[in-house]
Structures are given as structure tokens and as C-alpha cells.
Scaffold this active site. Structure first.
Site, short mmCIF file in Angstrom:
data_model
loop_
_atom_site.label_atom_id
_atom_site.label_comp_id
_atom_site.label_asym_id
_atom_site.label_seq_id
_atom_site.Cartn_x
_atom_site.Cartn_y
_atom_site.Cartn_z
N ASN A 1 -24.22 43.13 96.86
CA ASN A 1 -24.97 42.16 98.03
C ASN A 1 -26.68 42.57 97.47
O ASN A 1 -27.30 43.62 98.11
CB ASN A 1 -25.49 42.62 99.57
N LYS B 1 -28.81 40.71 97.75
CA LYS B 1 -30.01 40.11 98.98
C LYS B 1 -31.32 39.89 98.56
O LYS B 1 -30.61 38.60 97.78
CB LYS B 1 -30.54 41.76 100.11
N HIS C 1 -23.98 39.38 108.15
CA HIS C 1 -24.31 40.50 108.07
C HIS C 1 -25.40 40.82 109.05
O HIS C 1 -26.43 40.40 109.27
CB HIS C 1 -25.59 40.42 106.35
N GLU D 1 -29.04 41.71 108.92
CA GLU D 1 -29.82 41.24 108.51
C GLU D 1 -30.11 39.44 108.79
O GLU D 1 -31.07 39.43 109.66
CB GLU D 1 -30.28 41.27 107.11
N GLU E 1 -20.40 47.85 108.69
CA GLU E 1 -21.34 48.16 107.78
C GLU E 1 -22.55 49.16 109.12
O GLU E 1 -22.91 48.30 110.04
CB GLU E 1 -22.51 47.15 107.39
N GLY F 1 -29.26 50.43 103.98
CA GLY F 1 -30.89 50.75 102.97
C GLY F 1 -31.43 51.59 103.94
O GLY F 1 -32.46 51.85 103.49
C1 PEP Z 1 -25.66 45.93 102.35
O1 PEP Z 1 -26.69 44.90 102.47
O2 PEP Z 1 -24.88 45.11 102.76
C2 PEP Z 1 -25.88 47.72 101.95
C3 PEP Z 1 -24.54 47.35 102.60
O3 PEP Z 1 -27.12 47.70 101.72
P1 PEP Z 1 -27.04 49.24 101.46
O4 PEP Z 1 -26.60 49.58 100.62
O5 PEP Z 1 -28.54 49.36 100.58
O6 PEP Z 1 -27.66 49.79 102.54
#
Ligand code: PEP
Length: 289
Positions: free
Chosen positions: A41, A43, A126, A128, A203, A209
Site C-alpha cells: 500500500n 498510500k 483501510h 486511514e 491491521e 506506521g
Molecule cells: C498499511 O498502511 O496498510 C500499513 C500496514 O502500514 P505500515 O506497514 O507502514 O504499518
């Protein structure tokens, strides 16, 4: 000779049977149909030049895993043409869709646009999008129905906040609530068979992040809870659905995570922006059994 009580004899025999069964059952065995899956991803990162450098390297990397990358919307066509030019197995995904049809939805991209670009996947739900853009469980569910009805496959994200896990102890309830909203919408649209087009990405929000990864055990336990919940739809959906882990996945933790019985791949954010970091994570697929 001391005679053993019959109840004790039965219990000893049961222990012996359990021991033999455990010796004969390989640990961590995954259903062979669940091909390991790695999503990247990107982003709202990269630019034209860095995308053109990164995507060919991922596209050319040899792996038995399914790899799907999700670039910013403006670069979907570019990424798609790079994977096609390389005859690559790598697929491209949108990071979001409008959930509406073509029409007066300024600033939005419809499933129809994504499909018109030759792209087969979209991410949905997601954290976010849920937290910054206020997408409720119902909005995510409606977008999932729209995507599936139109022919896209979906990487469906779910996960609890730090407060929900560590203070309220509600991880299972939150995650199955998010997935349950999708299932309810699929039932209403007569699309329950489309679970075959969904990959779940678990997640934990507190791990995205942040550099804080869920421990291998925390991740496996929640994946198992999700798989148990999937059995309420059907045993075959539970056996076939891939459940990815996402949240600060790196080459340092991916091998151990990949070995877990219910972890069928990863959704990777930050580390997917660098081939040097992303390719070793893809290679951890070899630890999945
Ligand atoms: C994500 O945004 O789906 C994610 C898992 O980010 P990160 O790997 O940076 O934690």
C-alpha cells in the site's frame, strides 16, 4: 499391584491419543489453496519518477506468492502499464473507490474507472479511510458490495484501535463487527458467494506506521478469531479466505509471522516504498507452509 481407578485409566488413554494425534499433525499447516498474498500500500507517497523506478523491480521479482501493489490513484494507469510491459504476475489495486456509479461525484474514482484501466483489485476500509475520512462500517460494506457487483476483488481491511484492545479488551468484537457489517450487506445483495473475491487484511490501528508490530502470538490469535468467525458463514469460506496481517511489517518480523497457521500474507505500508525493504518481505512467503 495398585489398581487404577477406571476414570483415571480413561483419562490416561485420552492423553495418549491426543499425544499421538499431535505427533502426526504437522504444526502450522495451512490450506494449500490459500496462496500467500502480499499487498503493498503506497498510500499518498512516491512521485512519477520514484514509481517508475520501484514498480518494475517489484514486477520482475520472482515469487510464488500473489503480489498486489496499490499506488496513488493518479499513477494507477502507469503502474498497470509497467506490470503489463513486464508480463508480470503482479497485480495493481486502487486504494479506494467511490462506491457510486459513474456520474456527478466530483473528485471520486468509480469501480468502472478501475476496471476500465484493466485493474482487478481495490483496497477498502483501510483504517486511514475509516478515521480520517470518516468511513463507517456501513460505508465500507456498501463500497465492498459495489466493488464485488462490478467485478473487482477486494482487500478488506479491519482492525482495532489501541484503546479498544488494551483498555476495553474488545478486539474480537470490533473486528468481527467490521467484517459482520460487510457480511450483512453481502447477504442483502445476495452476494455471499463473493467472499471468494475478498482477502481480509487484519491491521491493528496501533501498529500501522508506528513501528509497533503486534507480537506473532497476538497476530495469530486474532487471525484465528477471524477464521473462527468465518466458519459462521461456512467452513469452506473459513478454509479458503486469506487473512493478511498488516502493521509495521518488516524483514525483521515477516519470516516469523509468515510461519503462523492463520497468517496468509501481509499488507505492507511504509516498507513497500523501497524495493530493498519490500522484496525480503515478499520472500518470507517461503516460510508459509
Ligand atoms: C498499511 O498502511 O496498510 C500499513 C500496514 O502500514 P505500515 O506497514 O507502514 O504499518
Amino acid at each position: 499391584m495398585v489398581r487404577q481407578d477406571p476414570i483415571q485409566q480413561i483419562s490416561n488413554a485420552a492423553d495418549r491419543i491426543k499425544m499421538v494425534h499431535e505427533m502426526l499433525t504437522p504444526m502450522n499447516q495451512k490450506a494449500p489453496t490459500r496462496t500467500f498474498f502480499i499487498g503493498g500500500n503506497f498510500k499518498s507517497n512516491l512521485n512519477k519518477d520514484s514509481l517508475k523506478e520501484l514498480v518494475p523491480v517489484i514486477a520482475k521479482h520472482q515469487t510464488a506468492a500473489d503480489v498486489v501493489i496499490a499506488p496513488p490513484a493518479l499513477y494507477l494507469l502507469e503502474a498497470q502499464s509497467i506490470v503489463e510491459a513486464n508480463n508480470s504476475k503482479v497485480k495493481v489495486a486502487a486504494q479506494n473507490i467511490s462506491g457510486k456509479s459513474l456520474g456527478a461525484y466530483t473528485g471520486e474514482i468509480a469501480a468502472e474507472h478501475v476496471l476500465d484501466a484493466g485493474i482487478e483489485w481495490t483496497l477498502l476500509g483501510h483504517s486511514e479511510r475509516r478515521s480520517i475520512y470518516c468511513e463507517s462500517d456501513e460505508v465500507v460494506a456498501a463500497k465492498t458490495v459495489d466493488a464485488l457487483q462490478k467485478g473487482l476483488s477486494v482487500i478488506l481491511c479491519c482492525g482495532e484501535t489501541e484503546h479498544q484492545r488494551f483498555v476495553e479488551n474488545r478486539t474480537k468484537e470490533v473486528v468481527t463487527g467490521q467484517l459482520g457489517a460487510v457480511h450483512k450487506a453481502l447477504e442483502a445483495a445476495n452476494l455471499v458467494d463473493k467472499w471468494s473475491k475478498i482477502v481480509i487484511a487484519y491491521e491493528p490501528v496501533w501498529a500501522i506506521g508506528t513501528g509497533k508490530t503486534a507480537s506473532t502470538q497476538q497476530a495469530q490469535d486474532t487471525h484465528l478469531e477471524i477464521r473462527n468467525w468465518l466458519t459462521t458463514i461456512s467452513q469452506s469460506v473459513a478454509d479458503a479466505t486469506r487473512i493478511l496481517y498488516g502493521g509495521s511489517v518488516s524483514a525483521a518480523n515477516s519470516d516469523e509471522l509468515a510461519k503462523q497457521a492463520d497468517i496468509d500474507g501481509f499488507l505492507v505500508g511504509g516498507a513497500s516504498l523501497s524495493a530493498q525493504k519490500f522484496l525480503p518481505i515478499i520472500d518470507s512467503a517461503k516460510y508459509s507452509q
